[in-house]
Every structure is written in structure tokens, then in C-alpha cells.
Design a protein around this motif. Structure first.
Motif, short mmCIF file in Angstrom:
data_model
loop_
_atom_site.label_atom_id
_atom_site.label_comp_id
_atom_site.label_asym_id
_atom_site.label_seq_id
_atom_site.Cartn_x
_atom_site.Cartn_y
_atom_site.Cartn_z
N ALA A 118 -66.23 -47.97 -20.30
CA ALA A 118 -66.46 -47.08 -21.43
C ALA A 118 -66.40 -45.64 -20.93
O ALA A 118 -66.98 -45.32 -19.88
N VAL A 119 -65.68 -44.81 -21.63
CA VAL A 119 -65.66 -43.38 -21.35
C VAL A 119 -66.17 -42.67 -22.59
O VAL A 119 -65.59 -42.81 -23.68
N GLU A 120 -67.26 -41.93 -22.44
CA GLU A 120 -67.88 -41.23 -23.56
C GLU A 120 -68.21 -39.81 -23.13
O GLU A 120 -68.97 -39.61 -22.18
N LYS A 121 -67.60 -38.85 -23.79
CA LYS A 121 -67.84 -37.44 -23.50
C LYS A 121 -67.67 -37.13 -22.01
O LYS A 121 -68.46 -36.41 -21.41
N GLY A 122 -66.63 -37.70 -21.43
CA GLY A 122 -66.31 -37.42 -20.04
C GLY A 122 -67.10 -38.18 -19.01
O GLY A 122 -66.91 -37.98 -17.81
N MET A 123 -67.99 -39.09 -19.43
CA MET A 123 -68.76 -39.92 -18.51
C MET A 123 -68.20 -41.33 -18.50
O MET A 123 -67.97 -41.92 -19.56
N LEU A 124 -67.99 -41.86 -17.30
CA LEU A 124 -67.53 -43.23 -17.15
C LEU A 124 -68.71 -44.16 -16.93
O LEU A 124 -69.58 -43.89 -16.10
#
Length: 275
Positions: A118-124
Motif C-alpha cells: 500500500a502506498v498512501e501519501k508517499g508512505m509505503l
């Protein structure tokens, strides 16, 4: 050729993504599976799985793993955060595969590997069981950020076998962990910030047993993810891969607000995944 390609964006997205699966040149059926779910312009989850237990069982297990994980993630509250949502989702997939294997006699040996990202707002955030591999490419440098849950990989980590010997060892695919085999499975969890222009390559063993890390990087450099997936599949097939092939190529196209760690990203990776 069986493909699952991310749909063209309706609005400007912070990333590009493509996934592709192929039966390969030496198998009658495809026991790999892949899929993705785009939640918003800066939030996406994608996964690949490689089934074991014979054609019918392997195909069922890998498809269940991907579908249940994506469904559970989609149904979970976003307020939980991507890491918790992903872990809960893969845990549910493991239980449902295990239960089905117990109740359907012809599927009793089925299991599957799976890696979901999952990638959310640049966080993996990622969860990982088995021997699919997730790679990070930053500034043309590629690093594997998952560890293989195989007997041979364990021996390499303990210094009992060289990496060169492991690559051709006859038992290199012998798994120590898989989804569905046990009611409770140990799941690796990974979290790290991404930077603009970072690339991710997620692939099954059918691909990385044919293409080395440097080739994964160079073959996908300077092309869009869909083209990169097709180049990887076609190149592996030209070499006569003995297994099914599945890959996902992701590219971070917008600023993330994160910066490289002071000690260098390779040091950070060793600290996170050197256990």
C-alpha cells in the motif's frame, strides 16, 4: 497473455502503476495472481501471489489471497491507516484460504505466497509471506526490501550457503512460510517513506529466477510502468522461463514531502530488514 493493468487515471495521480501476469513458456496453466485497488489520487494497494499445491489448488489459493486482501482493505476504515488495514486484510485472507483447504478435499494441500503493498501519501506499507520479492529503485540503485521465506535463503543469511549456489540449488523454492498452510502465519511488515521518482518492482520467483536485479532496474528505466511490465515479461519469456511470471511496476511521480535519511537509504533498509 493474462494481464491486470491499472486503469488510466481520471484525475492527476501521485503515482503510476501497472501489473501483468503471464503463463510463461513451460507451464500449461497460470498459478500466479495479481490485482490492485486505487483508493484515491495518492492512495493505492497492489498485490501478487504465487500459488502452490498443484494447478487447481495453487490457482485457487493465489486468486483468493489477492481478492480477499484487496476486498478486506477496501472495506476497512481508512482511519486505521494503511499498515493496519493491510495486516488485517492479509490475516483474513490466510484464515479463509486455510478454512477452504480444510473443507474441500481436492484443495487440502493448497497454499500461496503473497506480497501486498500500500502506498498512501508517499508512505509505503507492505506485508509479505513467501518468496515473491519487492524491490526499491532509487537513483538507479536497486535493493530487495523483502526477505525470501525459503530454506535456501535462510541458509544464505546464516552463512551456510553462498548466494551463487543458492540461485541454482534444487530446493531453492522450498517454502518455510505460506498463506493457508497454517491458521496463524508469521507476516513480515514493512514501512518506509518514498521519494519522488522512486520505483518499486514486485515480482514472483518465475521472473527473478530469470532476470537479475540489475536487469529489473535497467529494463524498466525511462519507460512507463505498463511498458516496463511488458518488457520484463517478454524478456523473461525469450529466455525460456520454467515458471509463471508476474510483476508490478510502480513509480512515484509527485513530491512526497519526505527526504532521504541521514545515514543513507541502504543503511535504513539494512536496519529494517536485516533481521
Amino acid at each position: 497473455m493474462d494481464s491486470s493493468l491499472a486503469a488510466p487515471p481520471l484525475v492527476e495521480q501521485a503515482f503510476e502503476l501497472a501489473l501483468l501476469s503471464d503463463v510463461g513458456t513451460n507451464r500449461p496453466d497460470n498459478e500466479d495472481a495479481c490485482g490492485h485497488f486505487i483508493e484515491s489520487h495518492d492512495s493505492v494497494v497492489f498485490a501478487i501471489a504465487d500459488g502452490v499445491g498443484g494447478y487447481e489448488g495453487g490457482e485457487v489459493a493465489s486468486r483468493m489471497a489477492v481478492d480477499i486482501t484487496l476486498e478486506a482493505y477496501r472495506e476497512s476504515p481508512p482511519a486505521w491507516g494503511a499498515a493496519k488495514r493491510l495486516h488485517r486484510a492479509i490475516t483474513r485472507a490466510n484464515i479463509e484460504i486455510h478454512d477452504k483447504a480444510l473443507t474441500v478435499p481436492e484443495l487440502r494441500r493448497m497454499a500461496t505466497t503473497m506480497t501486498a503493498v500500500a502506498v498512501e501519501k508517499g508512505m509505503l506499507s507492505a506485508v509479505h509471506v513467501g518468496d515473491c520479492r519487492l524491490h526499491l529503485i532509487r537513483h538507479r540503485q536497486i535493493s530487495q526490501i523483502t526477505k525470501d521465506h525459503t530454506m535456501v535463503a535462510d541458509r544464505v543469511r546464516m552463512g551456510m550457503m553462498s548466494a551463487a549456489r543458492a540461485k541454482s540449488h534444487p530446493d531453492r523454492a522450498m517454502l518455510l512460510r505460506s498463506l493457508g498452510h497454517e491458521l496463524i502465519v508469521s507476516i513480515d511488515r514493512i514501512a518506509m517513506p518514498l521519494l519522488e521518482r522512486d520505483r518499486l518492482i514486485l515480482c514472483s520467483d518465475g521472473m527473478y529466477n530469470v532476470l537479475d536485479d540489475k536487469e529489473l532496474e535497467s529494463l524498466t528505466r525511462g519507460v512507463d510502468p505498463e511498458t516496463g511490465c511488458r518488457i520484463l515479461i517478454d524478456t523473461a519469456n525469450r529466455r525460456g522461463t520454467a515458471d509463471n511470471l508476474t510483476c508490478a511496476v510502480f513509480r512515484m511521480t509527485s513530491p512526497t514531502g519526505h527526504t532521504a535519511t541521514t545515514g543513507g537509504w541502504r543503511d535504513r533498509l539494512r536496519g529494517l530488514f536485516g533481521r
